[in-house]
Scaffold this motif. Structure first.
Motif, short mmCIF file in Angstrom:
data_model
loop_
_atom_site.label_atom_id
_atom_site.label_comp_id
_atom_site.label_asym_id
_atom_site.label_seq_id
_atom_site.Cartn_x
_atom_site.Cartn_y
_atom_site.Cartn_z
N VAL A 194 50.65 33.73 19.68
CA VAL A 194 50.28 33.26 18.36
C VAL A 194 48.87 33.74 18.06
N GLY A 195 48.66 34.32 16.90
CA GLY A 195 47.32 34.74 16.52
C GLY A 195 47.05 36.19 16.85
N ASP A 196 45.83 36.58 16.55
CA ASP A 196 45.41 37.96 16.77
C ASP A 196 45.00 38.18 18.23
N GLY A 197 45.17 39.40 18.69
CA GLY A 197 44.78 39.78 20.04
C GLY A 197 43.40 40.42 20.06
N ASP A 198 43.02 40.90 21.19
CA ASP A 198 41.72 41.53 21.36
C ASP A 198 41.83 42.51 22.53
N SER A 199 40.86 43.37 22.63
CA SER A 199 40.78 44.29 23.77
C SER A 199 39.32 44.44 24.13
N GLY A 200 39.08 44.86 25.35
CA GLY A 200 37.71 45.03 25.81
C GLY A 200 37.68 45.61 27.22
N ALA A 201 36.52 45.55 27.82
CA ALA A 201 36.34 46.07 29.18
C ALA A 201 35.49 45.08 29.98
N ASP A 202 35.88 44.83 31.20
CA ASP A 202 35.15 43.93 32.09
C ASP A 202 35.25 44.41 33.53
N VAL A 203 34.38 43.88 34.36
CA VAL A 203 34.34 44.23 35.78
C VAL A 203 35.52 43.58 36.49
N THR A 204 36.08 44.30 37.45
CA THR A 204 37.14 43.79 38.30
C THR A 204 36.78 44.09 39.76
N TRP A 205 37.30 43.30 40.68
CA TRP A 205 37.06 43.55 42.09
C TRP A 205 38.28 43.09 42.89
N GLY A 206 38.35 43.55 44.13
CA GLY A 206 39.47 43.17 44.98
C GLY A 206 39.21 43.42 46.45
N LEU A 207 40.04 42.80 47.28
CA LEU A 207 40.01 42.93 48.73
C LEU A 207 41.43 43.11 49.24
N GLY A 208 41.59 43.79 50.35
CA GLY A 208 42.94 43.93 50.88
C GLY A 208 42.99 44.60 52.24
#
Length: 168
Positions: A108-122
């Motif tokens: 419901v409603g308008d969406g958005d887009s952007g960029a952010d930091v991500t991290w991970g371990l494995g």
């Protein structure tokens, strides 16, 4: 006369047992896919990578998080810098940090887009010289402006996954 036909010591090249070889770490290309759980919903990711050092690589991919806890469909394209620590010839640990370019589409409603930091371990298990199994955790945090009032919503998505990749 016989002495002049014999080779002199300065004209003879010494035999060498030394074999000089150069060793290069050629880049390794990798492709893979993983299935996981993103905040209770199924996630799917496809990715590729390029080894830049023996223990470091760039990884790029696309992930579909499914429907999140905020009732939104979220996808992201990402690029990560991955560092690996080999513990044995068959097992290694890895950590990664990168940037995710996300698309947030609420029901419901308008969406958005952007960029952010991500991290991970494995962890990664070498099955053959070309095939590896992977298990890991990735964290994505996004702050889309959504809804009628364009209020900022913080969406933290934890992804636990199992995957397989092939290198060549």
């Amino acid at each position: 006369l016989a002495l002049s036909a014999a080779p002199t010591a300065s004209a003879v090249e010494p035999a060498s047992d030394i074999n000089v070889q150069r060793s290069y770490n050629m880049p390794k290309f990798m492709i893979g896919a993983s299935l996981g759980s993103a905040d209770g919903d199924a996630s799917v990711s496809v990715y590729g990578g390029l080894g830049i050092l023996q223990s470091m690589a760039f990884e790029f991919g696309y992930i579909d998080f499914g429907e999140t806890s905020e009732n939104a469909d979220v996808t992201a394209a990402y690029i990560d810098l991955v560092g690996k620590k080999r513990l044995s010839t068959m097992f290694s640990l890895f950590g990664k940090i990168g940037l995710a370019f996300w698309d947030y589409s609420p029901n419901v409603g308008d969406g958005d887009s952007g960029a952010d930091v991500t991290w991970g371990l494995g962890a990664e298990w070498r099955l053959t010289s070309y095939m590896r199994a992977r298990m890991g955790f990735d964290f994505y945090s996004m702050s889309p402006d959504v809804g009628i009032s364009n209020a900022a919503v913080t969406e933290d998505i934890d992804v636990f996954y199992l995957g397989m990749n092939f290198s060549f």
